[in-house]
Design an enzyme around this catalytic site. Structure first.
Site, PDB file in Angstrom:
ATOM      1  CD  GLU A 154      -2.841   1.295   2.395  1.00  9.38           C
ATOM      2  OE1 GLU A 154      -3.946   1.723   2.133  1.00  9.38           O
ATOM      3  OE2 GLU A 154      -2.729   0.511   3.606  1.00  9.38           O
ATOM      4  CG  HIS A 220      -4.270   5.530   0.100  1.00  5.60           C
ATOM      5  ND1 HIS A 220      -4.416   6.402   0.905  1.00  5.60           N
ATOM      6  CD2 HIS A 220      -4.340   4.539   0.430  1.00  5.60           C
ATOM      7  CE1 HIS A 220      -4.595   5.756   2.088  1.00  5.60           C
ATOM      8  NE2 HIS A 220      -4.443   4.719   1.900  1.00  5.60           N
ATOM      9  CG  HIS A 241      -8.949   1.752   2.818  1.00  2.00           C
ATOM     10  ND1 HIS A 241      -8.877   3.017   2.032  1.00  2.00           N
ATOM     11  CD2 HIS A 241      -7.765   1.729   3.295  1.00  2.00           C
ATOM     12  CE1 HIS A 241      -7.854   3.404   2.035  1.00  2.00           C
ATOM     13  NE2 HIS A 241      -6.997   2.732   2.746  1.00  2.00           N
ATOM     14  CG  ASN A 244     -12.338   5.101   4.689  1.00  2.00           C
ATOM     15  OD1 ASN A 244     -12.942   4.008   4.897  1.00  2.00           O
ATOM     16  ND2 ASN A 244     -12.652   6.088   5.292  1.00  2.00           N
ATOM     17  NE  ARG A 252     -24.624  19.923 -12.237  1.00  2.00           N
ATOM     18  CZ  ARG A 252     -25.166  20.536 -11.413  1.00  2.00           C
ATOM     19  NH1 ARG A 252     -24.182  20.719 -10.132  1.00  2.00           N
ATOM     20  NH2 ARG A 252     -26.183  21.022 -11.029  1.00  2.00           N
ATOM     21  CG  ASP A 273     -13.339   0.896  12.234  1.00  2.00           C
ATOM     22  OD1 ASP A 273     -14.165   1.431  11.385  1.00  2.00           O
ATOM     23  OD2 ASP A 273     -12.079   1.361  12.180  1.00  2.00           O
ATOM     24  N   GLY A 274     -16.911   1.108  12.749  1.00  2.00           N
ATOM     25  CA  GLY A 274     -17.788   2.198  13.110  1.00  2.00           C
ATOM     26  C   GLY A 274     -17.099   3.433  13.310  1.00  2.00           C
ATOM     27  CG  ASP A 299      -6.230   0.204   6.836  1.00  2.00           C
ATOM     28  OD1 ASP A 299      -5.015  -0.218   6.576  1.00  2.00           O
ATOM     29  OD2 ASP A 299      -6.848   1.224   6.722  1.00  2.00           O
TER      30      ASP A 299
END
Length: 412
Positions: A154, A220, A241, A244, A252, A273-274, A299
């Site tokens: 990553e 990302h 993810h 995120n 649009r 995970d909230g 993660d």
């Protein structure tokens, strides 16, 4: 090892050392070659949940029939599900996959095994290329020993606009020659590379990864909808993810999220995970993509299964407070402290997802993505005896890996 500053959390040094040695904190006899039957549970199979079912373990594998001398354990009022498979994990138990020693990595692996993850891919974070190639060599040794299922890179090939908890100074464009260096350094154990595919070389690198059997994951990223579609057509198959570290959906400018959700070739990672996702966003993704296109991930960083305090994630300092990890500078979310048993319970009890769908997202789908579904990801005869025992409240009561108990079984 990334040493935390502050509270130690529930895992003491001695226990962490025991995990590194592969021992269990809940001693229980292994099957020791004697066939074993787990009887009376609701067994979650690829065809659905079977109340009053049984699972037969013979040696390291699941068997179709129980021999006459099999030992029987009554697990009525429990669930037996496949061992969890984590595609995206940076560490745990106070130990880092991104910078720790071999012993540290083993500690992190065992910490997650205690929480039901029997198959794990180690994720790196952005660093300079020399460091990452050296890191790939160390992690490859553990993959060759069977401790890891592979490596996920990553960074550093991600967008500075969506860098999250990555060092901007070390980011670089995903030129195919640079991506190839990491693949080669992993000695056949590179499983996934996260890319901002809109950057120079991004689409060509997706093609390179696909040619080498490595998952190209879009993440990302600051890509447009159209750029994301181009990357998917080139061979990208995973969304790192989802939601995120990428632009939100606009009416649009639909952006990458819309392209990733609508394309049946994409499996979306979700962190349940909230913290990382509002429940409505998770529901949107799960129900739009469908149960066969979701992979729940952790993660996780070092604090998973360990406790609050100060940690290092690559070169960046992280403060973990009340189980939430954020960069000390800037406050960006810096991974999670999630374990997959907690993700399972939350998905069923808070998100109200069917147990069978959660099992797909935690086991079957990631196993398929990794090309390991002939061995793990479901409770079928001939596959590895990797399983998790849960009580009626979906709390973990036992973990078995390759026919040996890691935890439990803890029965009333």
């Amino acid at each position: 090892m990334a040493t935390p500053k502050g509270a130690r959390g529930p895992i003491e040094h001695a226990a962490a050392a025991a995990r590194a040695r592969g021992t269990t904190t809940t001693p229980h006899p292994a099957t020791s070659g004697t066939p074993l039957v787990l009887s009376g549970a609701t067994v979650v199979l690829p065809t659905g949940a079977v109340p009053g079912g049984k699972v037969v373990i013979d040696g390291t594998r699941i068997a179709a029939e129980a021999p006459a001398d099999a030992r029987i354990i009554d697990v009525t009022d429990h669930y037996v599900v496949p061992g969890f498979v984590d595609l995206h994990n940076h560490g745990g138990g106070g130990a880092s996959f991104t910078s720790g020693t071999v012993e540290d990595v083993l500690t992190g692996i065992h910490t997650h095994r205690l929480h039901g993850t029997t198959t794990l891919v180690a994720s790196t974070v952005t660093g300079d290329m020399d460091f990452l190639t050296h890191r790939a060599g160390l992690l490859s040794e553990l993959a060759e020993q069977g401790d890891l299922a592979g490596i996920h890179f990553e960074g550093p090939f991600i967008s500075p606009c969506r860098k999250g908890a990555h060092s901007e100074e070390l980011l670089r464009d995903p030129e195919p020659a640079e991506v190839r260096k990491l693949i080669d350094a992993a000695r056949g154990h590179a499983k996934m590379v996260t890319l901002a595919t809109e950057l120079p070389g991004g689409v060509d690198s997706v093609r390179l990864l696909a040619e080498h059997g490595v998952i190209a994951a879009i993440g990302h990223t600051d890509a447009t909808y159209e750029q994301t579609v181009e990357a998917i057509d080139a061979g990208a198959t995973v969304a790192t993810h989802l939601f995120n570290a990428m632009p939100p959906i606009g009416h649009r400018t639909p952006g990458p999220i819309t392209a990733l959700l609508e394309d049946e070739r994409i499996t979306v990672e979700l962190i349940d995970d909230g913290v990382h996702l509002h429940p409505a966003a998770l529901q949107l993704a799960f129900h739009h993509a469908g149960a066969d296109r979701v992979a729940f991930i952790t993660d996780a960083m070092d604090a998973a299964g360990f406790g609050d305090g100060r940690y290092m994630l690559g070169p960046l300092e992280v403060e973990v407070a009340d189980g939430v990890a954020r960069l000390v500078e800037g406050g960006s979310i810096a991974g999670s402290t999630l374990t997959l048993d907690r993700a399972f319970k939350r998905a069923v009890t808070v998100d109200r997802l069917p147990v069978e769908d959660v099992v797909r997202a935690l086991s079957a789908n990631p196993a398929r993505l990794l090309g390991l579904d002939d061995r793990v990801g479901s409770l079928e005869p001939g596959k590895d005896a990797d399983l998790v025992l849960l009580d009626e409240h979906f709390d973990l009561k036992g973990v078995m890996r390759r026919g040996t108990w890691v935890v439990g079984p803890q029965l009333a």
